[in-house]
Write an enzyme that holds these catalytic residues in place. Structure first.
Site, PDB file in Angstrom:
ATOM      1  N   HIS A 190       0.807  -1.219   0.000  1.00  0.00           N
ATOM      2  CA  HIS A 190       0.000   0.000   0.000  1.00  0.00           C
ATOM      3  C   HIS A 190       0.841   1.270   0.000  1.00  0.00           C
ATOM      4  O   HIS A 190       0.314   2.335   0.323  1.00  0.00           O
ATOM      5  CB  HIS A 190      -0.910   0.027   1.229  1.00  0.00           C
ATOM      6  CG  HIS A 190      -2.084  -0.886   1.145  1.00  0.00           C
ATOM      7  ND1 HIS A 190      -3.244  -0.562   0.471  1.00  0.00           N
ATOM      8  CD2 HIS A 190      -2.287  -2.127   1.648  1.00  0.00           C
ATOM      9  CE1 HIS A 190      -4.116  -1.551   0.574  1.00  0.00           C
ATOM     10  NE2 HIS A 190      -3.557  -2.518   1.281  1.00  0.00           N
ATOM     11  N   LYS A 200      -8.008  13.738   4.705  1.00  0.00           N
ATOM     12  CA  LYS A 200      -7.106  12.589   4.615  1.00  0.00           C
ATOM     13  C   LYS A 200      -6.121  12.670   5.777  1.00  0.00           C
ATOM     14  O   LYS A 200      -6.040  13.691   6.463  1.00  0.00           O
ATOM     15  CB  LYS A 200      -6.359  12.564   3.281  1.00  0.00           C
ATOM     16  CG  LYS A 200      -5.621  13.853   2.949  1.00  0.00           C
ATOM     17  CD  LYS A 200      -5.030  13.835   1.543  1.00  0.00           C
ATOM     18  CE  LYS A 200      -6.101  14.016   0.493  1.00  0.00           C
ATOM     19  NZ  LYS A 200      -6.297  12.819  -0.346  1.00  0.00           N
ATOM     20  N   ARG A 201      -5.383  11.620   5.987  1.00  0.00           N
ATOM     21  CA  ARG A 201      -4.368  11.627   7.031  1.00  0.00           C
ATOM     22  C   ARG A 201      -3.384  12.780   6.800  1.00  0.00           C
ATOM     23  O   ARG A 201      -3.076  13.111   5.659  1.00  0.00           O
ATOM     24  CB  ARG A 201      -3.640  10.278   7.011  1.00  0.00           C
ATOM     25  CG  ARG A 201      -2.724   9.997   8.162  1.00  0.00           C
ATOM     26  CD  ARG A 201      -2.423   8.506   8.231  1.00  0.00           C
ATOM     27  NE  ARG A 201      -2.186   7.933   6.913  1.00  0.00           N
ATOM     28  CZ  ARG A 201      -0.991   7.823   6.352  1.00  0.00           C
ATOM     29  NH1 ARG A 201       0.087   8.261   6.977  1.00  0.00           N
ATOM     30  NH2 ARG A 201      -0.859   7.275   5.167  1.00  0.00           N
ATOM     31  N   LYS A 240       1.212  14.103   1.388  1.00  0.00           N
ATOM     32  CA  LYS A 240      -0.124  14.447   0.908  1.00  0.00           C
ATOM     33  C   LYS A 240      -0.260  15.958   0.655  1.00  0.00           C
ATOM     34  O   LYS A 240      -1.196  16.400   0.018  1.00  0.00           O
ATOM     35  CB  LYS A 240      -1.184  13.958   1.895  1.00  0.00           C
ATOM     36  CG  LYS A 240      -1.235  12.427   1.975  1.00  0.00           C
ATOM     37  CD  LYS A 240      -2.254  11.935   2.989  1.00  0.00           C
ATOM     38  CE  LYS A 240      -2.250  10.420   3.127  1.00  0.00           C
ATOM     39  NZ  LYS A 240      -2.792   9.722   1.940  1.00  0.00           N
ATOM     40  N   THR A 264      -8.456   6.509  -1.657  1.00  0.00           N
ATOM     41  CA  THR A 264      -9.856   6.117  -1.808  1.00  0.00           C
ATOM     42  C   THR A 264     -10.783   7.305  -1.564  1.00  0.00           C
ATOM     43  O   THR A 264     -11.894   7.322  -2.067  1.00  0.00           O
ATOM     44  CB  THR A 264     -10.230   4.975  -0.848  1.00  0.00           C
ATOM     45  OG1 THR A 264      -9.848   5.328   0.489  1.00  0.00           O
ATOM     46  CG2 THR A 264      -9.547   3.679  -1.254  1.00  0.00           C
ATOM     47  N   LYS A 279     -14.402   8.368  -3.401  1.00  0.00           N
ATOM     48  CA  LYS A 279     -15.643   8.702  -2.701  1.00  0.00           C
ATOM     49  C   LYS A 279     -16.151  10.078  -3.127  1.00  0.00           C
ATOM     50  O   LYS A 279     -17.353  10.276  -3.362  1.00  0.00           O
ATOM     51  CB  LYS A 279     -15.411   8.681  -1.195  1.00  0.00           C
ATOM     52  CG  LYS A 279     -15.029   7.332  -0.632  1.00  0.00           C
ATOM     53  CD  LYS A 279     -14.457   7.457   0.776  1.00  0.00           C
ATOM     54  CE  LYS A 279     -13.772   6.172   1.204  1.00  0.00           C
ATOM     55  NZ  LYS A 279     -12.966   6.341   2.432  1.00  0.00           N
TER      56      LYS A 279
END
Length: 834
Positions: free
Chosen positions: A378, A569-570, A575, A679, A683
């Site tokens: 992942h 998100k985290r 990111k 993901t 969504k």
């Protein structure tokens, strides 16, 4: 015309769901009322008039649970009779979300239960508020696992999800003066009505000690003599399929002491010592991901990982297989899917059980093991590929280290036979790393042992083959495959966005819920002005719903006329929440400097949702910066309310179900080549948000499907990122060359968002100027230009709505049902239960 005859019962014949009967609603309103009151009286021990909301919720959950129970037990019996191949999903995380609505939906009990409660003077909405979300995961990994087990139940595939029943899940996030403070997540405080403890099925899990060899009728064998052990007690939860009457099992393990209480010591007066064993054992399942910056934290993490996989493997062998089963046929009965590197210690555990406990020859056991495991990677970040020091592993699991050494020795012999004495290749591919300390590289062990290795998006899988595990891909090209992630449409459209779900069902019929490719039927409707108007009304209503949620939850409101710009998100540097902050600061600086009038700014509300790992100092500084920027921007009268920054604390699945349906713009802005898949991007697109993103992870596939006209692309490609690194990336050069970037960073550095204190955010500024590992400054100009295009596009509301509908219509590929079909076809080769 809508297909009014279509339903979930009339799927195309090739669809796995066609194999399962559709179960009619199992109860009347009167019957539900009767059973609810019985549960309230006899399980909770209260009358309706004396009950409180928690009593009522527990009785309601028990009633729903009772309706699912017969199907659950029937499925377990059928699976045992058919001895069908079972998918055992090994995951350290399951981020389930609240269970009440999901189970009501699966059992088709929603309307019946709502009416039954109303007859008792109880609001279903009040019951939803009582339910506590189990935070048994950290982010996308755990949510993906929850989506996958939902899809497997809906597809009638025999599955057991195995994990840990953490007493305290992912921490509850609060903000104090804008800084993250972690509070324990006591999700079990009021009890969990969805779980079934089975102490009689506990497994004994051992640690420490030594090994010794002995003679077994002329065969030299090894046995492990551990120092200590704990009990793993299973807690089963039901995983119902959608409208098919099938129920699979999620089995989570709790650690308890084998000798929890020493009465002799207690009677001597040493009360603390008398329960020391219990405290020590229960630490293993106490907290999700204990902070591992200390040696004790690292050891506890490894204990957790071995604890749950050893319990799971032995549970399957002891309790799922029939007595006398020939273990040579084990690959026909099970596939253990390793969800990232956390469960990889399962590989030497199965070998230990087969060789040491079941008396198999090594070669036979290894042949079986290589067919029973598959590994999902992942990540692309080297630091996220777990390694364990040989010292720690040898001290905690001495027999497993011996097994790993032998696996590695035999593997390296294969490497030599294939490639000769290429010492650099041998060093690079060895499961045992030598630098900076002697360690076991778990991703390498999983790759050598697994029948298949998959990435989770096309780009990610390609980079795994080409870079992260390229020498393994050269040796085992047939092992590597791709399965792009997906999300369950049951939770993330049907439950999270009921207004949109109703609109889609009216247009397309009901079958889309289990066959998401049917959303393609919305493409033609994107050209229908009336449908666009109705879709826009749904989006506006979702914004108002979110505003109500945030008002009740955090005392915050949002303006439903604003463009809702969402980044949830985290919190991690790759990111690039810092890039989003720089955009906000840029807009703010343009207003206060007089470069633009506030009235000429496209009104936007920026919503963040993110938790930072407790030991991740830079991530926590970034959270502080976001909150500080929000405090200044939201309260500056010069902004005239055109910009608003909202960062509700404790982002979780429940909050996501309100934010995602309301979003207009989806921020997917990681540096190209760093995000495996994502993901949240799926969504948001499936709920009608347009994406601004880099060509990274599953963004690539989203853009290919929705079209360039309906996606805001920016930033370098992965090859361009690599080329800039090779050339010598100097972030300060980008700062000097771009006046707009310089103005934004200088504003942060000036103390404008920290009460004039220049030192508060200096570490962030310096990191960007002199390190910037994830190239925020290099992509800044392209990102700002893409945001300008967003403003221009949003100005034409009708065209934006058309693009939003096309995003939904073209993203049916991102169903977790499709992901599961890919796993079944390419990796697992399991069949739906008949």
């Amino acid at each position: 015309m809508p297909d009014t005859q279509n339903s979930d019962a009339t799927l195309r014949p090739t669809h796995p769901l066609a194999l399962a009967p559709v179960i009619a609603p199992p109860a009347s309103v009167d019957g539900f009322v009767k059973q609810f009151l019985a549960n309230l009286n006899f399980d909770q021990g209260v009358s309706l008039s004396a009950s409180d909301a928690n009593d009522q919720y527990l009785a309601l959950a028990g009633t729903v649970r009772d309706y699912l129970m017969a199907r659950w037990l029937e499925d377990q019996t059928r699976q045992r009779e058919q001895q069908a191949k079972t998918v055992c999903y090994l995951s350290a995380e399951y981020l389930l979300g609240k269970q009440l609505d999901n189970n009501l939906l699966a059992a088709r009990l929603g309307e019946i239960a709502t009416e039954a409660l109303a007859q008792c003077g109880i609001s279903m909405d009040d019951m939803r508020e009582v339910e506590v979300e189990p935070g048994l995961g950290n982010g996308g990994l755990g949510r993906l696992a929850a989506c996958f087990i939902d899809s497997l139940a809906t597809m009638s595939v025999p599955t057991i999800g195995y994990g840990i029943r953490y007493e305290y899940g992912i921490f509850r996030q609060t903000f104090v003066n804008g800084e993250q403070v972690e509070q324990p997540d006591a999700w079990l405080r009021m009890g969990s009505p969805w779980e079934f403890p089975h102490p009689e099925a506990a497994q004994t899990i051992s640690f420490g000690g030594r090994t010794e060899t002995y003679d077994d009728n002329g065969v030299t064998r090894t046995r492990w003599i551990p120092d200590w052990n704990v009990l793993a007690v299973p807690y089963n939860m039901m995983v119902p399929g959608y409208h098919n009457g099938r129920v699979n099992t999620l089995r989570l393990w709790r650690a308890v002491a084998t000798n929890a209480f020493d009465l002799r010591i207690f009677n001597s007066g040493d009360y603390e010592e008398s329960v020391r064993a219990q405290t020590f054992a229960e630490n293993i399942s106490k907290v999700l991901y204990p902070e591992d910056s200390t040696p004790q934290g690292k050891e506890l993490r490894l204990q957790q990982q071995y604890f749950f996989v050893a319990a799971s493997i032995n549970d399957f062998l002891d309790n799922v297989l029939l007595e006398g089963f020939d273990l040579n046929n084990l690959p026909d009965r099970v596939i253990f899917q390793l969800n990232d590197t956390h469960p990889v210690i399962a590989v030497p555990e199965l070998m230990r059980v087969l060789v040491d406990e079941r008396g198999m020859e090594w070669e036979d056991a290894w042949a079986i093991t290589q067919k029973c495991f598959a590994y999902t990677c992942h990540t692309l970040l080297p630091e996220a590929l777990e390694v364990w020091s040989v010292d720690l592993l040898g001290r905690l699991l001495p027999r497993h280290l011996e097994i790993i050494y032998r696996i590695n020795d035999e593997f390296l012999e294969e490497v030599r036979e294939r490639f000769g004495d290429d010492m650099m290749r041998i060093r690079n591919m060895s499961i045992i790393g030598e630098h900076p300390y002697r360690s076991v590289r778990m991703a390498y062990l999983a790759t050598v042992a697994g029948a298949k290795v998959n990435g989770v998006a096309e780009l990610h899988s390609q980079l795994l083959r080409d870079k992260v595990l390229h020498e393994f891909a050269e040796m085992y090209p047939d092992k590597f495959t791709n399965v792009t992630n997906g999300v369950t449409p049951r939770r993330f459209i049907r439950l999270a966005n009921p207004s949109l779900a109703s609109l889609i069902t009216e247009a397309l019929g009901a079958g889309w819920t289990v066959d998401l490719e049917r959303l393609r039927g919305l493409e033609a409707l994107a050209e229908d002005p009336e449908f666009r108007e109705r879709f826009a009304a749904v989006k506006a209503a979702n914004k108002r719903r979110l505003s109500d949620v945030l008002q009740r939850r955090d005392g915050v409101t949002i303006d439903d006329t604003h463009l809702l710009d969402v980044m949830v998100k985290r919190l991690h540097e790759y990111k690039r929440q810092t890039l989003k902050v720089l955009h906000i600061v840029t807009e703010y600086e343009r207003i206060i400097s007089g470069t633009v009038a506030a009235a000429d700014i496209q009104p936007r509300t920026f919503i963040f949702g993110a938790k930072a790992a407790p030991g991740y100092a830079m991530a926590k500084r970034i959270i502080h910066l976001i909150n500080s920027v929000a405090s200044v921007v939201n309260n500056d009268p010069r902004v005239e309310g055109r910009l608003k920054v909202v960062f509700p604390p404790n982002y979780n699945v429940t909050l996501a179900e309100s934010i995602i349906p309301a979003a207009d713009l989806s921020e997917q802005i990681s540096l190209a080549g760093k995000e495996a898949s994502g993901t949240g991007n799926m969504k948001l697109a499936l709920n009608g948000a347009l994406t601004i993103g880099t060509d990274d992870g599953a963004n690539v596939e989203i853009r290919q499907l929705v079209g360039d006209d309906n996606f805001f692309l920016f930033g370098m490609t992965e090859p361009e990122v690599e080329a800039l690194w090779a050339k010598g990336y100097k972030p300060a050069d980008f700062y000097q060359a771009d006046p707009q970037l310089r103005a934004a960073m200088d504003l942060i550095a000036s103390g404008a968002f920290s009460g004039g204190d220049r030192t508060v955010f200096e570490p962030i500024v310096s990191n960007l100027l002199y390190d910037d590992r994830f190239m925020v400054l290099a992509d800044y100009a392209s990102y700002i230009e893409a945001q300008t295009q967003v403003d221009l596009a949003y100005a034409d509301q009708d065209a934006w709505t058309r693009s939003a509908i096309l995003n939904i219509a073209r993203c049916g590929f991102f169903s977790s049902d499709r992901s599961m079909r890919d796993y079944l076809d390419r990796i697992w080769h399991a069949r739906p239960l008949l």
